[in-house]
Design an enzyme around this catalytic site. Structure first.
Site, mmCIF file in Angstrom:
data_model
loop_
_atom_site.group_PDB
_atom_site.id
_atom_site.type_symbol
_atom_site.label_atom_id
_atom_site.label_comp_id
_atom_site.label_asym_id
_atom_site.label_seq_id
_atom_site.Cartn_x
_atom_site.Cartn_y
_atom_site.Cartn_z
ATOM 1 N NE ARG A 191 0.690 10.322 10.322
ATOM 2 C CZ ARG A 191 0.478 9.214 9.613
ATOM 3 N NH1 ARG A 191 -0.626 8.537 9.769
ATOM 4 N NH2 ARG A 191 1.369 8.814 8.734
ATOM 5 N N PRO A 192 2.085 16.448 11.343
ATOM 6 C CG PRO A 192 4.022 17.447 12.207
ATOM 7 C CD PRO A 192 3.080 16.294 12.413
ATOM 8 C CG ASP A 211 3.278 1.509 9.551
ATOM 9 O OD1 ASP A 211 2.862 2.375 10.340
ATOM 10 O OD2 ASP A 211 3.409 1.726 8.321
ATOM 11 C CB CYS A 226 -3.762 6.885 10.637
ATOM 12 S SG CYS A 226 -3.957 5.180 10.198
ATOM 13 C CG ASP A 274 6.806 20.506 10.182
ATOM 14 O OD1 ASP A 274 6.261 19.377 10.163
ATOM 15 O OD2 ASP A 274 7.803 20.759 10.876
ATOM 16 C CE LYS A 296 -1.746 1.678 4.045
ATOM 17 N NZ LYS A 296 -1.504 3.124 4.221
ATOM 18 C CG ASN A 297 2.511 2.650 3.578
ATOM 19 O OD1 ASN A 297 1.319 2.896 3.416
ATOM 20 N ND2 ASN A 297 3.057 2.531 4.774
ATOM 21 N NE ARG A 327 -6.850 4.375 5.896
ATOM 22 C CZ ARG A 327 -5.840 4.648 6.720
ATOM 23 N NH1 ARG A 327 -6.028 4.633 8.014
ATOM 24 N NH2 ARG A 327 -4.657 4.933 6.261
ATOM 25 N NE ARG A 374 -0.428 12.604 7.992
ATOM 26 C CZ ARG A 374 0.734 12.621 7.420
ATOM 27 N NH1 ARG A 374 1.078 11.656 6.609
ATOM 28 N NH2 ARG A 374 1.571 13.614 7.638
HETATM 29 C C1 UD1 Z 1 4.532 6.792 6.356
HETATM 30 C C2 UD1 Z 1 3.629 5.600 6.224
HETATM 31 C C3 UD1 Z 1 3.099 5.169 7.580
HETATM 32 C C4 UD1 Z 1 4.249 4.959 8.560
HETATM 33 C C5 UD1 Z 1 5.183 6.174 8.595
HETATM 34 C C6 UD1 Z 1 6.441 5.951 9.424
HETATM 35 C C7 UD1 Z 1 2.640 5.920 4.016
HETATM 36 C C8 UD1 Z 1 1.416 6.158 3.217
HETATM 37 N N1 UD1 Z 1 2.504 5.962 5.349
HETATM 38 O O1 UD1 Z 1 3.754 7.868 6.854
HETATM 39 O O2 UD1 Z 1 2.378 3.947 7.413
HETATM 40 O O3 UD1 Z 1 3.738 4.751 9.857
HETATM 41 O O4 UD1 Z 1 5.605 6.496 7.251
HETATM 42 O O5 UD1 Z 1 7.127 4.837 8.966
HETATM 43 O O6 UD1 Z 1 3.687 5.643 3.485
HETATM 44 N N2 UD1 Z 1 6.912 14.515 10.702
HETATM 45 C C9 UD1 Z 1 7.034 15.840 10.990
HETATM 46 N N3 UD1 Z 1 6.864 16.747 9.972
HETATM 47 C C10 UD1 Z 1 6.602 16.374 8.697
HETATM 48 C C11 UD1 Z 1 6.483 14.990 8.420
HETATM 49 C C12 UD1 Z 1 6.656 14.084 9.437
HETATM 50 O O7 UD1 Z 1 7.276 16.227 12.135
HETATM 51 O O8 UD1 Z 1 6.467 17.231 7.821
HETATM 52 C C13 UD1 Z 1 7.073 13.510 11.784
HETATM 53 C C14 UD1 Z 1 5.776 12.720 12.008
HETATM 54 O O9 UD1 Z 1 4.881 13.397 12.863
HETATM 55 C C15 UD1 Z 1 6.324 11.434 12.609
HETATM 56 C C16 UD1 Z 1 7.664 11.246 11.886
HETATM 57 O O10 UD1 Z 1 8.009 12.529 11.371
HETATM 58 O O11 UD1 Z 1 6.563 11.615 13.990
HETATM 59 C C17 UD1 Z 1 7.629 10.242 10.738
HETATM 60 O O12 UD1 Z 1 6.509 10.522 9.902
HETATM 61 P P1 UD1 Z 1 6.516 10.208 8.346
HETATM 62 O O13 UD1 Z 1 7.665 9.316 8.005
HETATM 63 O O14 UD1 Z 1 6.397 11.491 7.602
HETATM 64 O O15 UD1 Z 1 5.177 9.401 8.152
HETATM 65 P P2 UD1 Z 1 4.350 9.344 6.812
HETATM 66 O O16 UD1 Z 1 5.273 9.478 5.663
HETATM 67 O O17 UD1 Z 1 3.202 10.260 6.896
#
Ligand code: UD1
Length: 419
Positions: free
Chosen positions: A120-121, A306, A115, A123, A22-23, A398, A91
């Site tokens: 989940r920012p 995950d 989720c 930024d 999926k990811n 999902r 998301r």
């Molecule tokens: C992806 C996966 C999700 C998995 C996660 C971590 C997909 C569709 N989803 O989510 O299943 O749990 O990786 O392996 O691929 N963060 C920030 N700012 C940002 C982005 C992230 O602070 O702009 C933080 C997040 O809050 C979190 C950490 O970085 O604490 C990792 O998040 P991230 O790797 O971005 O998760 P996703 O890519 O959304």
């Protein structure tokens, strides 16, 4: 809304085929926006998140065709504003920002839902776009990115929780069509990022270093259509490994990639399970005895966040004291309250769960709260005495292709009830 009823106590035995990731599939489908030519993506899992992504692509003007696991997308003329109605459901919709910015130099997307695993920012995604020369505006629940041109830059995408997966994907997808060289430091090293990079390379992008902390992208003028098969889903595979560790005799996963699962098979071996791997297969043998573990979640190649909820479900009935620390999403413990309702002895201390293994869980009505938490409840139900009724299973649909049917094919006793 469907319910899943798990009758506990079955023994799992046999083999199961793992679906496409999926990811990986979600950002790869988004990447088809980067070219006017058709792209053919195979091994796309049949999941509601994938359905949302295909609907989103159609709403943006793409021609989308799906024949079983193969999806063809032709993004000849596209819009750059994503409708809130679809975006709010998933998301990962946020990963259309990068390709739209790369190709059209502008995009408007609602701030993502999805989720509920803490704050989940995005930024860091936005910081990456700004470094490439885009202006970013957050207004009325929307993110708007806009550039007259994109220029390569050196960008560090590390957050205080480690690297960002979709952030790396997004910036990589924008940078492939930027002028000059982009260096992404602190890049996510997940296999799904490598899979996306491989697809982009097939489309004509120049990318080096995917799978390491530094990705170097040489911008090109345009990309062309390509064909790609999505990698196996390591989290689905991991979930079946834990199901087998809990309730199995001998289970073989087929069409998987053992190399992607080392951070899980390592701890499972440490817990006493016997695991053997051959090319694209993994066999796990369980005899009901397990040792407790001490684990912490980390970005790849560390133990995946995950898999944390499913591991909690296993350790809940592993004699002794286990400790799990969640570093990636420190608040990702919605499953704990539900597991406790089933008799688990788990104490939360900040982002650490202290699990005192009990001999048995007992079936109870429980509520699925997010994707992986729901999977953990199914796993808990497999080993519980009596029946476990899991409500709000749309969360599990999902991310897991027919999890009930696949587990039943191994000998589980799970019913799906339409409510
Ligand atoms: C992806 C996966 C999700 C998995 C996660 C971590 C997909 C569709 N989803 O989510 O299943 O749990 O990786 O392996 O691929 N963060 C920030 N700012 C940002 C982005 C992230 O602070 O702009 C933080 C997040 O809050 C979190 C950490 O970085 O604490 C990792 O998040 P991230 O790797 O971005 O998760 P996703 O890519 O959304």
């Amino acid at each position: 809304m469907d319910k899943i009823i798990v009758h506990g106590g079955a023994t799992l035995n046999g083999s199961v085929r793992i679906s496409g990731s999926k990811n990986s599939a979600l950002p790869i489908l988004a990447a088809t926006l980067l070219t006017k030519e058709p792209c053919i993506i195979s091994r796309v899992p049949d999941l509601s998140d994938i359905h949302y992504m295909l609907t989103l692509l159609s709403e943006l003007g793409c021609e989308v065709e799906r024949a079983s696991g193969t999806v063809t997308v032709k993004a000849e003329k596209i819009l750059t504003e994503a409708p809130y109605d679809i975006v709010r459901k998933m998301r990962a919709s946020v990963c259309i920002l990068g390709p739209l910015l790369g190709r059209e130099k502008k995009a408007t997307v609602s701030l993502p839902g999805g989720c509920i695993i803490g704050d989940r920012p995005i930024d860091i995604h936005l910081k990456g776009f700004e470094a490439l020369g885009a202006a970013v505006l957050v207004q009325a629940g929307n993110v708007k990115v806009l550039a007259s041109e994109l220029r390569g830059a050196t960008i560090n995408l590390r957050s205080k929780f480690g690297s960002t997966v979709l952030g790396t994907d997004n910036v990589m997808m924008a940078a492939v069509l930027a002028e000059g060289t982009t260096v992404i430091d602190g890049a996510a090293e997940e296999p799904e990022v490598v899979d996306l990079a491989n697809f982009l390379i097939k489309m004509g992008a120049k990318i080096e270093g995917a799978g390491t902390r530094r990705i170097i992208i040489e911008g090109v003028k345009e990309l062309h259509g390509a064909e790609h098969a999505v990698i196996p889903d390591r989290i689905e595979a991991g979930t079946f490994l834990i199901a087998a560790a809990i309730s199995g005799k001998e289970v073989t996963l087929k069409r998987t990639d053992p190399a992607h699962l080392k951070s899980l098979t390592g701890p499972l071996i440490q817990a006493g399970l016997s695991i053997t791997s051959r090319r694209d297969e993994i066999t796990i043998r369980a005899d009901g005895t397990r040792r407790p573990l001490e684990l912490e979640t980390m970005p790849y190649p560390g133990f995946p966040t995950d898999m944390q909820a499913q591991m909690c479900a296993m350790l809940a009935t592993t004699a002794g004291i286990s400790v799990i620390t969640e570093n990636v999403f420190p608040q990702r413990y919605m499953h704990v309250a539900e597991l406790k309702r089933m008799g688990a002895n788990i104490e939360l201390q900040g982002s650490t769960a202290i699990i005192n293994g009990v001999a048995k869980l007992s079936g109870a009505p429980v509520m699925a709260s997010d994707l992986r938490a729901s999977a953990a409840l199914v796993l808990a139900g497999l080993q519980a005495e009596g029946t476990t009724e899991i409500n709000r299973v749309y969360h599990i649909d999902r991310g897991y292709e027919s999890i009930d049917e696949k587990l039943n094919s191994l000998g589980a006793n799970i019913e799906r009830v339409k409510v």
